[in-house]
Design an enzyme around this catalytic site. Structure first.
Site, mmCIF file in Angstrom:
data_model
loop_
_atom_site.group_PDB
_atom_site.id
_atom_site.type_symbol
_atom_site.label_atom_id
_atom_site.label_comp_id
_atom_site.label_asym_id
_atom_site.label_seq_id
_atom_site.Cartn_x
_atom_site.Cartn_y
_atom_site.Cartn_z
ATOM 1 N N HIS A 139 -96.377 119.490 113.788
ATOM 2 C CA HIS A 139 -96.966 120.764 114.220
ATOM 3 C C HIS A 139 -97.371 120.851 115.684
ATOM 4 O O HIS A 139 -97.784 121.916 116.133
ATOM 5 C CB HIS A 139 -98.176 121.105 113.325
ATOM 6 C CG HIS A 139 -99.275 120.078 113.356
ATOM 7 N ND1 HIS A 139 -100.512 120.302 112.774
ATOM 8 C CD2 HIS A 139 -99.350 118.832 113.882
ATOM 9 C CE1 HIS A 139 -101.280 119.238 112.934
ATOM 10 N NE2 HIS A 139 -100.593 118.341 113.600
ATOM 11 N N HIS A 140 -97.303 119.756 116.445
ATOM 12 C CA HIS A 140 -97.730 119.812 117.854
ATOM 13 C C HIS A 140 -96.599 120.173 118.822
ATOM 14 O O HIS A 140 -96.870 120.544 119.965
ATOM 15 C CB HIS A 140 -98.325 118.467 118.301
ATOM 16 C CG HIS A 140 -99.582 118.091 117.592
ATOM 17 N ND1 HIS A 140 -100.683 118.915 117.538
ATOM 18 C CD2 HIS A 140 -99.921 116.959 116.909
ATOM 19 C CE1 HIS A 140 -101.644 118.312 116.851
ATOM 20 N NE2 HIS A 140 -101.203 117.138 116.451
ATOM 21 N N ALA A 141 -95.339 120.024 118.388
ATOM 22 C CA ALA A 141 -94.220 120.250 119.318
ATOM 23 C C ALA A 141 -94.216 121.688 119.822
ATOM 24 O O ALA A 141 -94.412 122.637 119.063
ATOM 25 C CB ALA A 141 -92.892 119.929 118.636
#
Length: 474
Positions: A139-141
């Protein structure tokens, strides 16, 4: 469609290669935890209750539905043996420290993304009720930047696929870290609501303030629940249930994606919450009750024996199957000692989330949700083509009983000490900090806001697809 209390058709995506990838010695992210999870659920016999598919490798075109073309080209080209040729780009795309270059990096991203895109297509075709991709949840990309061990945002790609058939998609994130990449991607649209429960304050990635609520058409469609250390099962349920209930009532999604990051469990190497596997699993159980098309993905989780416990249990919750607390013998049995049990006990760390604090958060969020128009409408016309054909050769059914042949075992790219106690499985402590670096990391707990300049063309794409026909599967 089946009612909320009937048995669900569950699809599960897994590729035996996913556990081969190795971020490097001492790195907390270990894709091998997905293989451990798979082995555990095989030995519990859960494979008999669901369809198991091997995901296709997402193509560059599929990945570029969200990610920048130059960034994707870089990911395809970079290897440990040519890194010196890419120094400038590595800095620009935030690759090198927390997001290292490792053998097979791009293939790892393809498998992770392929599982989530295929899961979305399967739900769109109404060929399943619940789809699980434990290899996803990264979820951080960002659109053109790696972040927090994540390179390609499989969740955004999966949601974009769901939006072809669903007017409104709800994204819920129970990872200990804020789901910043997903929030940022959909920050200016009213077709995706992002709800993130996370540790906030001197903690990676520094975003996810209560006051970050979305912008433009997306105002009030970003919901952030900033929490403190020591969050336990009872407190988590006391805030999760009323907030998700209110979100469901006001937003009225026709599909849900749940990121099940297991670093919110007690004793996680990078986390600071105190949830048990049962407490974490209650979130899955609660969302499942709504009977909506439901995608479950993985995410964080750095004490790998507990990650595999958690995701195995949550697979059983999706299947409505009770499994024994005594772990069955499996290929990684020794890692579950000394008790060899499925469920874990909370530690004695103090819960810094008092009732007053949680009530204030709920009150503020309910006020924001009252600002929403009731169930936003979408224009209807023609449907964009599916990302993958549902019965493509790439999505072969695999035999879950089959053990990996020696050729695969020999291929594993892991270090001898990957599972050493000193590196990964130390005793739980109450003062764990996630010290990973990130661009613009505040030295004091200053508020870091989403970069909505990065997502303008996602908004444009959504505007385009809202001119197309949206077929609700509800």
């Amino acid at each position: 469609m089946s009612g909320p209390h009937s048995k669900k058709r569950v699809c599960y995506y897994y590729d035996s290669d996913i556990g081969n990838y190795y971020y490097g010695q001492g790195h907390p992210m270990k894709p091998h935890r997905i293989r451990m999870t798979h082995n555990l659920l095989l030995n519990y016999g859960l494979y008999r209750k669901m369809e198991i598919f091997r995901p296709h490798k997402a193509t560059a075109d599929e990945i570029m539905k969200f990610h920048n073309e130059e960034y994707v080209r870089f990911l395809r080209s970079i290897r440990p043996d040519n890194m010196t040729d890419y120094n400038k780009q590595m800095q620009r795309f935030n690759v090198g420290e927390d997001c290292p270059v490792f053998d097979g990096l791009y293939e790892f991203c393809q498998l992770s993304a392929g599982g989530s895109v295929a899961a979305a297509v399967k739900l769109n075709k109404q060929a399943s009720d619940i789809c699980i991709n434990w290899g996803g949840g990264l979820h951080h990309a960002k659109k053109s930047e790696a972040s927090g061990f994540c390179y390609v945002n499989d969740i955004v790609l999966g949601i974009l696929e769901l939006l072809k058939y669903h007017q409104r998609v709800l994204y819920i994130d129970i990872d200990v870290h804020h789901g910043d990449g997903v929030e940022e991607a959909f920050y200016t649209t009213d077709r995706v609501m992002t709800v993130s429960f996370h540790k906030y304050g001197e903690f990676f990635p520094g975003t996810g303030d209560l006051r970050d609520i979305g912008a433009g058409k997306g105002k009030y469609y970003a919901v952030n629940i900033p929490l403190r250390d020591g969050m336990d099962d009872e407190s988590y349920e006391s805030i999760f249930v009323p907030i998700i209930t209110k979100v469901m009532e006001t937003f009225q999604p026709s599909a849900v994606v749940l990121q099940c990051g297991a670093d919110s469990l007690t004793g996680d190497r990078l986390g600071c919450f105190n949830l048990t596997v049962k407490g974490h699993g209650k979130c899955v159980e609660f969302v499942k009750r709504y009977g909506l098309p439901f995608m479950m993905v993985g995410g964080g989780g750095y004490t790998i024996r507990n990650v595999s416990r958690c995701w195995t249990y949550e697979t059983s919750v999706a299947l409505d199957v009770e499994i024994a607390n005594e772990l069955p013998y499996n290929d990684y049995f020794e890692y579950f000692g000394p008790d060899f049990k499925l469920h874990i006990n909370p530690s004695n760390m103090a819960n810094q989330n008092n009732i007053d604090y949680l009530e204030k958060i709920k009150t503020r969020l309910f006020e924001n949700l009252r600002m929403l128009p009731h169930a936003p409408g979408v224009q209807v016309q023609a449907i964009p083509e599916d990302a993958v054909k549902i019965d493509s050769d790439d999505e072969d059914k695999i035999n879950p009983d089959e053990r990996n042949p020696q050729s695969i075992q020999d291929k594993r790219i892991i270090g001898d000490n990957e599972f050493s106690d000193s590196e990964d499985e130390g005793p739980p402590t109450s003062n764990r900090k996630d010290n990973r670096s990130y661009k613009g990391a505040p030295t004091t707990p200053t508020r870091k806001k989403p970069r909505i300049d990065q997502v303008k063309d996602v908004e444009m794409k959504l505007d385009e697809s809202s001119k197309n026909e949206i077929k609700s599967t509800a």
